[in-house]
Design a protein around this motif. Structure first.
Motif, PDB file in Angstrom:
ATOM      1  N   MET A   1      28.266   8.285  -8.166  1.00 35.19           N
ATOM      2  CA  MET A   1      27.451   7.350  -7.385  1.00 35.19           C
ATOM      3  C   MET A   1      28.200   6.874  -6.141  1.00 35.19           C
ATOM      4  N   LYS A   2      29.503   6.605  -6.365  1.00 29.83           N
ATOM      5  CA  LYS A   2      30.307   6.123  -5.241  1.00 29.83           C
ATOM      6  C   LYS A   2      30.424   7.167  -4.145  1.00 29.83           C
ATOM      7  N   GLN A   3      30.377   8.461  -4.562  1.00 28.86           N
ATOM      8  CA  GLN A   3      30.493   9.529  -3.559  1.00 28.86           C
ATOM      9  C   GLN A   3      29.308   9.457  -2.602  1.00 28.86           C
ATOM     10  N   ILE A   4      28.116   9.225  -3.172  1.00 27.04           N
ATOM     11  CA  ILE A   4      26.917   9.125  -2.328  1.00 27.04           C
ATOM     12  C   ILE A   4      27.036   7.906  -1.416  1.00 27.04           C
ATOM     13  N   THR A   5      27.450   6.771  -1.999  1.00 26.65           N
ATOM     14  CA  THR A   5      27.580   5.540  -1.226  1.00 26.65           C
ATOM     15  C   THR A   5      28.537   5.721  -0.048  1.00 26.65           C
ATOM     16  N   LYS A   6      29.649   6.405  -0.317  1.00 21.24           N
ATOM     17  CA  LYS A   6      30.644   6.618   0.746  1.00 21.24           C
ATOM     18  C   LYS A   6      30.043   7.402   1.905  1.00 21.24           C
ATOM     19  N   LEU A  25      19.312   2.945  -4.970  1.00 21.41           N
ATOM     20  CA  LEU A  25      20.114   3.965  -5.663  1.00 21.41           C
ATOM     21  C   LEU A  25      20.684   3.423  -6.975  1.00 21.41           C
ATOM     22  N   ASP A  26      21.090   2.155  -6.972  1.00 18.78           N
ATOM     23  CA  ASP A  26      21.579   1.541  -8.223  1.00 18.78           C
ATOM     24  C   ASP A  26      20.493   1.590  -9.295  1.00 18.78           C
ATOM     25  N   MET A  27      19.271   1.245  -8.878  1.00 16.40           N
ATOM     26  CA  MET A  27      18.165   1.216  -9.840  1.00 16.40           C
ATOM     27  C   MET A  27      17.878   2.626 -10.370  1.00 16.40           C
ATOM     28  N   VAL A  28      17.858   3.601  -9.461  1.00 23.38           N
ATOM     29  CA  VAL A  28      17.571   4.978  -9.880  1.00 23.38           C
ATOM     30  C   VAL A  28      18.686   5.496 -10.797  1.00 23.38           C
ATOM     31  N   TYR A  29      19.915   5.146 -10.465  1.00 21.82           N
ATOM     32  CA  TYR A  29      21.056   5.578 -11.274  1.00 21.82           C
ATOM     33  C   TYR A  29      20.926   5.042 -12.702  1.00 21.82           C
ATOM     34  N   GLU A  30      20.545   3.773 -12.779  1.00 19.34           N
ATOM     35  CA  GLU A  30      20.402   3.151 -14.097  1.00 19.34           C
ATOM     36  C   GLU A  30      19.301   3.838 -14.905  1.00 19.34           C
ATOM     37  N   LEU A  93      17.565   8.750   1.930  1.00 21.88           N
ATOM     38  CA  LEU A  93      17.512   8.021   0.666  1.00 21.88           C
ATOM     39  C   LEU A  93      16.742   8.832  -0.380  1.00 21.88           C
ATOM     40  N   TRP A  94      15.610   9.391   0.052  1.00 22.91           N
ATOM     41  CA  TRP A  94      14.763  10.153  -0.863  1.00 22.91           C
ATOM     42  C   TRP A  94      15.536  11.308  -1.499  1.00 22.91           C
ATOM     43  N   THR A  95      16.299  12.054  -0.679  1.00 20.50           N
ATOM     44  CA  THR A  95      17.019  13.199  -1.232  1.00 20.50           C
ATOM     45  C   THR A  95      18.147  12.737  -2.161  1.00 20.50           C
ATOM     46  N   ALA A  96      18.744  11.586  -1.860  1.00 20.23           N
ATOM     47  CA  ALA A  96      19.776  11.067  -2.766  1.00 20.23           C
ATOM     48  C   ALA A  96      19.156  10.690  -4.112  1.00 20.23           C
ATOM     49  N   VAL A  97      17.915  10.174  -4.069  1.00 18.57           N
ATOM     50  CA  VAL A  97      17.193   9.879  -5.313  1.00 18.57           C
ATOM     51  C   VAL A  97      16.999  11.181  -6.105  1.00 18.57           C
ATOM     52  N   ILE A  98      16.644  12.247  -5.396  1.00 17.32           N
ATOM     53  CA  ILE A  98      16.459  13.536  -6.069  1.00 17.32           C
ATOM     54  C   ILE A  98      17.769  13.976  -6.728  1.00 17.32           C
ATOM     55  N   GLU A  99      18.885  13.814  -6.012  1.00 14.07           N
ATOM     56  CA  GLU A  99      20.164  14.215  -6.625  1.00 14.07           C
ATOM     57  C   GLU A  99      20.412  13.450  -7.923  1.00 14.07           C
ATOM     58  N   LEU A 100      20.194  12.137  -7.898  1.00 20.70           N
ATOM     59  CA  LEU A 100      20.462  11.340  -9.094  1.00 20.70           C
ATOM     60  C   LEU A 100      19.557  11.757 -10.253  1.00 20.70           C
TER      61      LEU A 100
ATOM     62  N   GLY B  25      39.495  -8.888 -14.310  1.00 17.41           N
ATOM     63  CA  GLY B  25      39.624 -10.210 -13.701  1.00 17.41           C
ATOM     64  C   GLY B  25      38.728 -10.399 -12.488  1.00 17.41           C
ATOM     65  N   ASP B  26      39.285 -10.967 -11.438  1.00 10.52           N
ATOM     66  CA  ASP B  26      38.476 -11.263 -10.267  1.00 10.52           C
ATOM     67  C   ASP B  26      38.884 -10.357  -9.121  1.00 10.52           C
ATOM     68  N   ARG B  27      38.197  -9.253  -9.011  1.00 16.23           N
ATOM     69  CA  ARG B  27      38.484  -8.321  -7.925  1.00 16.23           C
ATOM     70  C   ARG B  27      37.698  -8.725  -6.691  1.00 16.23           C
ATOM     71  N   ASP B  28      38.099  -8.182  -5.548  1.00 15.59           N
ATOM     72  CA  ASP B  28      37.291  -8.519  -4.385  1.00 15.59           C
ATOM     73  C   ASP B  28      36.650  -7.292  -3.743  1.00 15.59           C
ATOM     74  N   ASP B  29      36.369  -6.279  -4.542  1.00 19.44           N
ATOM     75  CA  ASP B  29      35.639  -5.126  -4.021  1.00 19.44           C
ATOM     76  C   ASP B  29      34.165  -5.304  -4.373  1.00 19.44           C
ATOM     77  N   LYS B  30      33.343  -5.408  -3.334  1.00 15.92           N
ATOM     78  CA  LYS B  30      31.925  -5.690  -3.563  1.00 15.92           C
ATOM     79  C   LYS B  30      31.245  -4.642  -4.432  1.00 15.92           C
ATOM     80  N   ALA B  31      31.645  -3.392  -4.251  1.00 15.27           N
ATOM     81  CA  ALA B  31      30.992  -2.323  -4.988  1.00 15.27           C
ATOM     82  C   ALA B  31      31.231  -2.449  -6.486  1.00 15.27           C
ATOM     83  N   ASP B  32      32.270  -3.162  -6.868  1.00 12.70           N
ATOM     84  CA  ASP B  32      32.591  -3.273  -8.282  1.00 12.70           C
ATOM     85  C   ASP B  32      31.881  -4.427  -8.988  1.00 12.70           C
TER      86      ASP B  32
END
Lengths: 408, 266
Positions: A1-6, A25-30, A93-100, B25-32
């Motif tokens: 997931m982080k790879q897509i976000t990056k 993307l978080d919702m689709v991932y879940e 966004l749509w294609t990233a949804v497809i990947e997930l 604990g308390d990290r400061d990375d928003k993604a986490d």
């Protein structure tokens, strides 16, 4: 997931759009990783159903419940313009949804690329009435979109279709056989290609929205295919026997259907590249997990160079596939013509998916050949990717012709 | 029916631990950061009650730094009618007693409420103390680990999880509940694209702790250390006997020797 976000962070989205993308993307991932993935093996074993007596098709148990969740979460409305009950969000966004979705189940992800292709073709080429009627249905997911292009003698050479369309009064009547319809029989709209002027050859084809409700008995599922993979998805053969298509369901101008369809396929190919990245990502993750736990010669096999280098190649190919599809999707969002880039993304990503799923089976050894392990299904499912939506060979033809023409 | 739901921003369950970390604990990375999973059940409960009643609103409140804005917006994207954050930058206040005082003060500031909901515990510290403490500060009735709720005029009947079963109790409204992750609220709803669009356009109001009149935020609890329980070595025993009743008897007596309470088994 982080790879897509990056990768998303490198695109020119506004802060608000970045936030929306991330939440979606978080919702689709879940949804994909908590629920869809759980069913994926059952769907493969059960397969789609066809009842020859009633000519009805159905998806394996539980698949429509999850489809409904996608509807409730408004997933199909992502790229639909706001005017037609959608949100007008990006194709990226749509294609990233497809990947997930494809990470969880390639069979389930089949609902997505054909939906967006239907939405795009109708939005770009449909009459005002067709847009008013079908776009909200496709947006909510109440209608599933299907493509009715291929015929027994018209595959890669799509111009060889023989299904004929005869205009009588205010309707066309279509007669012919269509094959390889994903969702055929379950779909609310079928984008079809048929001959309107036989004397003009490929320039005598027109595209239509075939609505099974209007076509009635003229639209009939003959059988569904028993496939190597993608068991959970319906692939139907449909017989059209004077299937009625009202005049307002003609797409674009009469006799301009081939260009319209070929031009539109470029965008759905990005979606197939996204599916490929998704299934390859899963094969990679399964392989990493297995390589870390399987001990041979006194250490985890992932620590042996032979396997660790395979994992490195797999990770590299997955990343390349992801970069290609997301980048092409973003180009499309920017209004660029992506005819060649879409083919490059589709060609590279689908071939990478072959190699990655093949290596995943290899890393799993004997267990990889067993149905008990997921990589066996991934390998079977992935095989279709280099075939549908234009074979790798067709993509190479497009890429080669396109780049040569560009050079001139 | 006005319901206040307290939500907490915790570290993502999937975030990998650093090499020297036993507790993120308390990290400061928003993604986490993610919404404490148990709190989603409380949001689900609140939304179900309001939907059933046909009127009222759900207000989500979160104590946290601006990292927690993501969590507040997720609450709106799940369907909460409004949400705000109490600024706690750099985790200024973390001891539970003071946090409970602040939350109680925030409830007083909101003023009108019928129900105050919490998740049954937090995903990180997991003390499950917030609901009972807040109810004490506000002098309201409370029930923990509630699986089912039915409205009954100005009272509610709740089924709460107790060891080996459930217990039904009646509470006078307003009341403070902590919601279990089982029962009627087991499957919290997802966010949807429509509500996400709304949430992303919502500006989250931020309240200052100092303006809440929470009283003295003294440190009655102090963290000295967080450590993993030591790994326990147990021997794997295989029982073999062709006679099944004998086999079961051997297994049970071995468990009894280990100190397990086997109830009626002697």
């Amino acid at each position: 997931m982080k790879q897509i976000t990056k990768i998303f962070k490198t695109f020119n989205f506004s802060k608000e759009e970045q936030e929306q993308n991330q939440m979606i993307l978080d919702m689709v991932y879940e949804l994909a990783m908590n629920e869809i993935i759980e069913k994926e093996q059952d769907w493969d074993e059960e397969g789609a159903h066809f009842d020859p007596a009633t000519k009805q098709v159905s998806y394996p148990s539980g698949m429509m419940d999850l489809y409904k969740k996608c509807q409730e979460n408004d997933l199909f409305a992502i790229i639909v313009p706001e005017k037609y009950d959608g949100f007008g969000l990006s194709y990226t966004l749509w294609t990233a949804v497809i990947e997930l979705m494809a990470r969880a189940s390639l069979a389930f992800s089949m609902f997505f690329p054909s939906q967006s292709l239907s939405i795009e073709i109708i939005n770009n080429h449909g009459t005002a009435q067709a847009k008013e009627k079908y776009l909200p249905l496709l947006s909510s997911g109440d209608a599933i979109g299907a493509m009715a292009f291929s015929e027994p003698n018209a595959g890669s050479d799509i111009s060889a279709v023989t299904t004929k369309a005869e205009l009588e009064g205010n309707s066309y009547y279509l007669t012919g056989n269509k094959i390889w319809l994903s969702h055929g029989g379950a779909a609310g709209t079928n984008i079809g290609l048929a001959v309107t002027d036989k004397s003009k050859g490929p320039r005598g084809l027109s595209a239509f929205v075939i609505d099974p409700e209007i076509a009635g008995d003229g639209y009939e599922v003959v059988r569904i295919e028993e496939k190597m993979g993608l068991h959970g998805s319906i692939t139907a053969q449909v017989a059209l026997d004077r299937a009625e298509v009202p005049k307002e369901n003609l797409l674009g101008n009469e006799n301009e259907g081939l260009r319209l369809v070929l031009g539109s396929l470029a965008s759905s190919r990005i979606g197939i590249a996204a599916q490929s990245a998704g299934i390859a990502e899963t094969a990679l993750q399964e392989s990493i997990n297995y390589a870390n736990q399987r001990v041979q010669f006194g250490r985890p096999i992932g620590k042996h160079q032979a396997i660790s280098f395979m994992l490195a190649d797999m990770a590299t190919q997955v990343h390349q596939a992801r970069l290609l599809y997301l980048n092409t999707a973003r180009m499309k969002d920017n209004g660029e013509n992506t005819q060649i880039e879409s083919s490059i993304a589709k060609y590279y990503a689908t071939e990478a998916a072959q190699k990655v799923t093949y290596d995943a089976v290899q890393i799993h050894g004997g267990y990889g050949y067993s149905r008990e392990y997921r990589v066996e299904r991934l390998f079977r499912d992935a095989r279709v990717l280099t075939i549908y939506e234009g074979t790798s060979e067709m993509q190479k033809t497009i890429i080669s012709r396109g780049t040569q023409a560009r050079a001139e | 029916m006005n319901i206040i739901v307290f939500i907490k921003a915790t570290i993502d369950r999937n975030a990998p631990l650093g090499p020297d970390e036993t507790f993120p604990g308390d990290r400061d990375d928003k993604a986490d950061v993610m919404t404490n999973n148990y709190d989603k059940h409380a949001i689900e409960a609140a939304l179900q009650i309001v939907e059933k009643k046909g009127d009222g609103k759900v207000t989500a409140v979160c104590l946290g730094s601006d990292m927690a804005d993501k969590v507040v917006k997720e609450a709106i994207a799940m369907g909460c009618h409004e949400a705000f954050r109490i600024e706690n930058s750099e985790a200024r206040v973390i001891n539970f007693f003071s946090v409970a005082k602040i939350l109680a003060a925030a409830i007083k500031k909101i003023g009108t409420y019928d129900l105050i909901l919490f998740g049954m515990q937090s995903y990180d510290y997991g003390t499950a103390t917030m609901a009972p403490m807040v109810s004490e500060f506000l002098d309201l009735p409370t029930a923990s680990w509630v699986e089912r709720i039915s409205l009954n005029g100005d009272k509610i009947n709740v089924e709460k999880v107790i060891e080996g079963g459930t217990r039904t109790i009646e509470l006078q409204l307003p009341a403070v509940l902590s919601i279990a992750s089982s029962g009627d609220f087991e499957e919290p709803r997802y966010t949807s694209v429509r509500r996400i669009m709304k949430a992303s356009r919502t500006k989250v109001p931020v309240w200052e702790i100092d303006k809440l009149e929470a009283g003295a935020l003294d440190t009655n609890v102090e963290f000295t250390k967080i450590e993993q329980p030591p790994a326990r070595m147990e021997e794997c025993v295989v029982f073999k006997d062709d006679d099944v009743p004998v086999l079961i008897d051997n297994l049970l007596s071995a468990l009894k020797d280990k100190g397990l309470n086997l109830g009626a088994y002697k």
